[in-house]
Design a protein around this motif. Structure first.
Motif, PDB file in Angstrom:
ATOM      1  N   ALA A 821      -2.260  -1.688   4.612  1.00  0.00           N
ATOM      2  CA  ALA A 821      -2.531  -1.695   3.174  1.00  0.00           C
ATOM      3  C   ALA A 821      -3.976  -1.263   2.954  1.00  0.00           C
ATOM      4  O   ALA A 821      -4.869  -1.618   3.736  1.00  0.00           O
ATOM      5  CB  ALA A 821      -2.299  -3.083   2.580  1.00  0.00           C
ATOM      6  N   ASP A 823      -7.486  -0.962   0.447  1.00  0.00           N
ATOM      7  CA  ASP A 823      -8.172  -1.523  -0.710  1.00  0.00           C
ATOM      8  C   ASP A 823      -8.853  -0.394  -1.490  1.00  0.00           C
ATOM      9  O   ASP A 823      -8.889   0.765  -1.034  1.00  0.00           O
ATOM     10  CB  ASP A 823      -9.138  -2.631  -0.293  1.00  0.00           C
ATOM     11  N   TYR A 829      -6.243  -2.464   5.916  1.00  0.00           N
ATOM     12  CA  TYR A 829      -5.916  -3.737   6.541  1.00  0.00           C
ATOM     13  C   TYR A 829      -4.615  -3.585   7.316  1.00  0.00           C
ATOM     14  O   TYR A 829      -3.658  -2.961   6.834  1.00  0.00           O
ATOM     15  CB  TYR A 829      -5.802  -4.834   5.482  1.00  0.00           C
ATOM     16  N   LYS A 840      -9.185  -5.178  10.010  1.00  0.00           N
ATOM     17  CA  LYS A 840      -9.744  -4.311   8.970  1.00  0.00           C
ATOM     18  C   LYS A 840     -10.338  -3.073   9.627  1.00  0.00           C
ATOM     19  O   LYS A 840     -11.033  -3.176  10.639  1.00  0.00           O
ATOM     20  CB  LYS A 840     -10.823  -5.062   8.191  1.00  0.00           C
ATOM     21  N   THR A 875       0.199  -6.648   1.596  1.00  0.00           N
ATOM     22  CA  THR A 875      -0.185  -5.923   0.388  1.00  0.00           C
ATOM     23  C   THR A 875      -1.425  -6.565  -0.182  1.00  0.00           C
ATOM     24  O   THR A 875      -1.680  -7.763   0.022  1.00  0.00           O
ATOM     25  CB  THR A 875       0.964  -5.927  -0.647  1.00  0.00           C
ATOM     26  N   LEU A 876      -2.223  -5.767  -0.883  1.00  0.00           N
ATOM     27  CA  LEU A 876      -3.477  -6.256  -1.437  1.00  0.00           C
ATOM     28  C   LEU A 876      -3.270  -6.670  -2.888  1.00  0.00           C
ATOM     29  O   LEU A 876      -2.617  -5.975  -3.670  1.00  0.00           O
ATOM     30  CB  LEU A 876      -4.540  -5.159  -1.350  1.00  0.00           C
ATOM     31  N   ALA A 879      -9.152  -7.330  -4.985  1.00  0.00           N
ATOM     32  CA  ALA A 879      -9.981  -6.759  -3.925  1.00  0.00           C
ATOM     33  C   ALA A 879     -10.115  -7.657  -2.715  1.00  0.00           C
ATOM     34  O   ALA A 879     -10.511  -7.200  -1.641  1.00  0.00           O
ATOM     35  CB  ALA A 879     -11.375  -6.440  -4.474  1.00  0.00           C
ATOM     36  N   LYS A 880      -9.767  -8.936  -2.851  1.00  0.00           N
ATOM     37  CA  LYS A 880     -10.074  -9.878  -1.783  1.00  0.00           C
ATOM     38  C   LYS A 880      -8.895 -10.739  -1.346  1.00  0.00           C
ATOM     39  O   LYS A 880      -9.099 -11.681  -0.580  1.00  0.00           O
ATOM     40  CB  LYS A 880     -11.224 -10.800  -2.228  1.00  0.00           C
ATOM     41  N   THR A 881      -7.704 -10.454  -1.798  1.00  0.00           N
ATOM     42  CA  THR A 881      -6.559 -11.297  -1.436  1.00  0.00           C
ATOM     43  C   THR A 881      -5.439 -10.440  -0.862  1.00  0.00           C
ATOM     44  O   THR A 881      -5.079  -9.403  -1.419  1.00  0.00           O
ATOM     45  CB  THR A 881      -6.037 -12.057  -2.669  1.00  0.00           C
ATOM     46  N   LEU A 882      -4.904 -10.894   0.249  1.00  0.00           N
ATOM     47  CA  LEU A 882      -3.746 -10.246   0.874  1.00  0.00           C
ATOM     48  C   LEU A 882      -2.561 -11.179   0.830  1.00  0.00           C
ATOM     49  O   LEU A 882      -2.697 -12.388   1.049  1.00  0.00           O
ATOM     50  CB  LEU A 882      -4.050  -9.908   2.340  1.00  0.00           C
ATOM     51  N   GLN A 892      -0.875 -16.276   1.994  1.00  0.00           N
ATOM     52  CA  GLN A 892      -1.950 -15.650   1.235  1.00  0.00           C
ATOM     53  C   GLN A 892      -3.228 -15.741   2.046  1.00  0.00           C
ATOM     54  O   GLN A 892      -3.599 -16.821   2.515  1.00  0.00           O
ATOM     55  CB  GLN A 892      -2.114 -16.356  -0.115  1.00  0.00           C
ATOM     56  N   ASN A 894      -7.183 -15.125   1.766  1.00  0.00           N
ATOM     57  CA  ASN A 894      -8.349 -14.868   0.925  1.00  0.00           C
ATOM     58  C   ASN A 894      -9.496 -14.437   1.815  1.00  0.00           C
ATOM     59  O   ASN A 894      -9.933 -15.188   2.693  1.00  0.00           O
ATOM     60  CB  ASN A 894      -8.724 -16.117   0.137  1.00  0.00           C
TER      61      ASN A 894
END
Length: 896
Positions: A821, A823, A829, A840, A875-876, A879-882, A892, A894
């Motif tokens: 995924a 960003d 990621y 990453k 999936t994103l 901007a900061k959570t998958l 989840q 973070n």
């Protein structure tokens, strides 16, 4: 203290009646009756929210009164368990009375006053400050002077501890029947209902780790202070969710979005095991040795999960080719039978793996020292008190501590018509008693045999070639495929017996039990009830059910610990109770519901919309599921476990082994499944976009057979990977298909342009705004990049070199990467499935690990790195959570 006068109902009513009436604005019997009716109408809802331990309500009341916040899940569980152990009453009024008579209860309640949080909140204040704070926690206002003086004096004079004062104040608030008291009690009940809901949601979302520390406590306290006498839990629920979400997003870590994160089938204990001098268990599991600490933590001690091979090394750098026996010496060195490599391997306590005896190159039956000796499919193993190793490979072989191999007993080839005393067949387990006698569970002959120290072999129970489950004297007893054996301190033998599927008879025979051979030779069944379908039931031994026992040993407390066939570690206590120590029966879920109440069966592809809703391919359930940001799961399309590809409305459509999922700019979704790509429109209709695709490339014919990952560009073109034809295909909005890159029946790792490049089992795919595609090349353990013109380059990783090293480009290592995924900044990621990591990759190709633990076999929620079991796709969200699919759950992550 002879008695605590504040515990009497009369005094409590007097104090609260006076204090409450002074704070009220009048009142009349009509108002009191109306308040009472409202209170009674609201209480059932509060009690429903306090489900679980009978002590949950009392503990929640203590937390709200003393700290002004909801109980954290761990605190509630632990305190409730402590109250149960103290045999305390469960209701608050009785609990206040028990403070005077039950020392354990008194100690528990007083512990609130000595806690670190209490010191932070009240350590530098006066007693009156403390009483005022408790009144605000309970009633949202300061006490009147009479109440303030009463409670403060009682604490200062030692009649009450601070913990007991908070308990008494809360109890008085809930039992006051004055007009104002009833109105105030409604506010108290509302706060308790909200607190209970907050605690439950914190637990179900795996947010317990984020609900720690002064900052989190302050946020929860601020939330609870908003509750008034008119608050309803249902309408307040968004505030609860927002508070929990705020805690999660302020604390990088892994939390549960939905599903079941318990370690389960084929992920934990699976075979023979040993215990070291400090209580760690080591269990062989196909190609690895799992280590289970006394607290139940699973890690891979040695070997590469799901990878077969032959390599010495340390920890997961070593490789095995099917492990079949394990032993441990007096210095905690492990020895394992590396069956298909035909060698015996040694693993030090530090995890260093070496080859101890045998030759992978030349299997056979030769005696000798070290590599000069030969084994043929070595199996069951045991180590004696002098550190000699006994291992079975048709013959019984002995290996001295110096590595000298000799044949002790048996014939070195297939049994055939060889005399029973000179041949062993399909020995699955061995054990040794304190006198050095060896006991052998021989599955083929359905017997348990004994070899004395002088080498004499005899049958002690069972009849050669006779199958059955008959108890009684040894001469009359029968066994059915015995496969595990252990001996207790008294010399009694315990045997894991039974076979789930009889390949000879081609039928199920699920009589899976634990049998006991007493010192006098009497055979009895001590655990496992015969069932037409096996089973998994803990409880009294006579009604328990097993799915087999594939490894056995006794722990220091006399419990018989065994590995159940489905991957759980269980034990039979000396009192005859079967319980689960770690792992669980591998049930899969199909249920909709909130967070942990929902169930999945191997979820894979996942996407998210702009509102934070996740859409998940529930692969083995053949459905598409939707998860709200709060973790509520519904089935969007398909029928659970109806594997059929049928178009239609969301309610009527069905799917066949779906895998990948993508979403276009307009909100339409695309699903890869068994040879086709399906489209789910925003109007709720499922149709075929492409199926039966037949491509001829350089004279070779390729069928779109096993599509996996999928992505959509801004023009509506769909890109899909195929793990069978090892290529990436591009499908126009009208369904016309063309090869983009790769295509080879055997796969490869070449960079190049279009079909000159090659992949090996490509899976996840992601697109950036410029049209570049990023592909997880799973079989090559690398990440590939494809330009809009079809030029393929390797972004990170190295083909044929598995590992978990961070670094730039080819210096980095992956182990079966699957999902990818992007960003907004161009960082990629990766769900590095074989390593149980989230990685990453920067636009420059620099790889770092952001979440997960390499050798973890289970998902462990909490602060990073935490642990994620077999991450699949991701999936994103923002901007900061998958959102990540993993085993039978969606978690989840973070990011910092």
């Amino acid at each position: 203290m002879a008695r605590s006068f504040v515990h009497t109902a009369a005094v409590a009513l007097l104090i609260f009646g006076t204090a409450f009436s002074l704070g009220g604005c009048g009142g009349n019997p009509g108002e009191a009756a109306d308040a009472q009716n409202k209170l009674q109408a609201r209480q059932p809802g509060r009690m429903a929210k306090q489900a679980g331990s009978p002590y949950a309500s009392a503990v929640q009341e203590l937390y709200v009164a003393y700290f002004g916040r909801p109980a954290d899940p761990a605190g509630l569980t632990n305190f409730a368990a402590a109250l149960a152990a103290a045999n305390a009453p469960a209701d608050l009024q009785s609990l206040t009375s028990a403070y005077s008579t039950n020392q354990a209860v008194r100690t528990l309640i007083d512990s609130f006053g000595t806690s670190k949080e209490s010191q932070t909140l009240y350590g530098s204040g006066t007693t009156q400050d403390f009483v005022t704070a408790v009144f605000k926690n309970v009633l949202g206002r300061a006490p009147q002077q009479a109440g303030l003086s009463y409670w403060s004096d009682a604490i200062d004079k030692g009649s009450l501890s601070k913990g007991n004062a908070a308990l008494a104040i809360m109890n008085g608030a809930l039992t006051n029947t004055t007009a104002q008291g009833l109105i105030d009690a409604q506010l108290v009940n509302n706060r308790l209902a909200v607190a209970a809901s907050f605690t439950a949601q914190t637990a179900s979302q795996g947010a317990t780790y984020a609900y720690t520390g002064a900052g989190a406590a302050a946020a929860a306290r601020a939330m609870l202070s908003q509750v008034d006498g008119q608050t309803q839990v249902a309408s307040f629920s968004p505030t609860i969710s927002t508070t929990i979400t705020g805690l999660l997003h302020s604390a990088p870590g892994v939390s549960l979005l939905a599903g079941d994160i318990r370690p389960g089938n084929n992920q934990n204990a699976a075979g023979p095991m040993v215990r070291d001098s400090v209580g760690n268990l080591y269990v062989i599991h196909d190609y690895v040795i799992d280590k289970i600490t006394p607290d139940g933590t699973f890690t891979v001690f040695a070997g590469t999960p799901n990878v077969t091979g032959y390599a010495d090394g340390t920890g997961t750098a070593a490789m095995f080719n099917y492990l079949n026996g394990i032993g441990i010496d007096s210095r905690d060195n492990l020895y394992v039978s590396d069956m298909y490599n035909h060698v015996i391997r040694k693993i030090t306590p530090a995890g260093v793996v070496t080859t101890f005896a045998g030759s992978q190159i030349q299997p056979g039956n030769a005696d000798g020292t070290g590599a000069a000796a030969q084994f043929a499919n070595p199996g069951a193993m045991v180590v004696d008190a002098a550190d000699n190793i006994y291992v079975m490979d048709n013959s019984l072989r002995k290996i001295s501590p110096a590595g000298v191999v000799t044949t002790v007993n048996g014939y070195g080839g297939p049994c055939g018509n060889i005399a029973l005393g000179s041949c062993f067949a399909q020995v699955e387990a061995m054990t040794m008693d304190s006198s050095g006698n060896l006991y052998i569970a021989e599955s083929w002959f359905n017997t348990v045999r004994k070899m004395t120290r002088d080498g004499a072999v005899s049958i002690i129970a069972g009849a050669p070639g006779v199958r059955g489950m008959t108890d009684g004297p040894a001469a009359n007893a029968s066994f059915e495929h015995p496969r595990a054996i252990a001996v207790d301190n008294a010399g009694n033998l315990f045997v894991g017996d039974g076979v789930y599927y009889d390949f000879g008879a081609q039928s199920f025979s699920p009589d899976l039990t634990i049998r006991k051979i007493s010192v006098d030779g009497t055979v009895s069944t001590v655990a496992g009830a015969a069932s037409p379908s096996g089973g998994y039931v803990d409880g009294p031994a006579q009604i328990s059910r097993l799915d087999g026992a594939y490894g056995m040993l006794f722990d220091a407390q006399g419990n018989l610990v065994f590995c159940d066939g489905i991957g759980a570690l269980r034990k039979l206590s000396p009192s005859g109770i079967v319980s689960t120590v770690a792992g669980f029966y591998g049930f899969v879920g199909i249920a909709d519901g909130l967070s942990a109440a929902a169930g999945f069966y191997q979820p894979k592809g996942i996407v998210a919309d702009s509102d934070g809703n996740a859409y998940v391919v529930d692969s083995r359930n053949d459905t598409i599921r939707k998860i709200t940001p709060a973790g509520y799961v519904t089935t969007l399309a398909g029928t659970a476990q109806l594997a059929l590809s049928r178009d239609g409305s969301l309610a009527a459509a069905t799917f066949l082994n779906p895998v990948g999922l993508a979403r276009d700019a307009g909100g339409n979704m695309y699903v890869t499944e068994n040879g086709s790509v399906r489209r789910i429109s925003t109007t709720g209709t499922v149709t075929q976009l492409a199926t039966g695709i037949d491509l001829t490339i350089a004279g070779n014919q390729f069928y779109f057979y096993n599509p996996c990952g999928i992505a959509v560009d801004l023009s509506g073109n769909v890109y899909a990977t195929d793990t069978t034809i090892n290529g990436v295909i591009k499908i126009a909005p009208n369904g016309t298909a063309a090869p983009l890159a790769g295509f080879s029946s055997i796969g490869g790792s070449n960079d190049g342009t279009g079909t000159a490049a090659s992949f090996k089992k490509p899976s996840g795919i992601a697109l950036d705004a410029a049209g570049y595609a990023y592909v997880a090349d799973t079989g090559n353990n690398s990440i590939r990049k494809i330009s809009p013109a079809g030029v393929v380059t390797t972004l990170a990783g190295s083909a044929g070199n598995a590992g978990a090293a961070d670094g730039a480009g080819s210096a980095a290592r992956f182990n079966q990467p699957i999902g990818v995924a992007l960003d907004p900044s161009g960082n990629l990621y990766v769900a590095d499935s074989g390593n149980n990591l989230i990685r990453k990759i920067t636009p420059a190709g620099v790889v770092s690990t952001v979440a997960g633990t390499t050798n973890a076999y289970r998902t462990i929620l909490g602060p990073l790195p935490a642990a994620i079991q077999s991450p699949q796709y991701l999936t994103l969200v923002g901007a900061k959570t998958l959102y990540v699919t993993a085993a039978n759950a969606v978690v989840q992550v973070n990011l910092p």
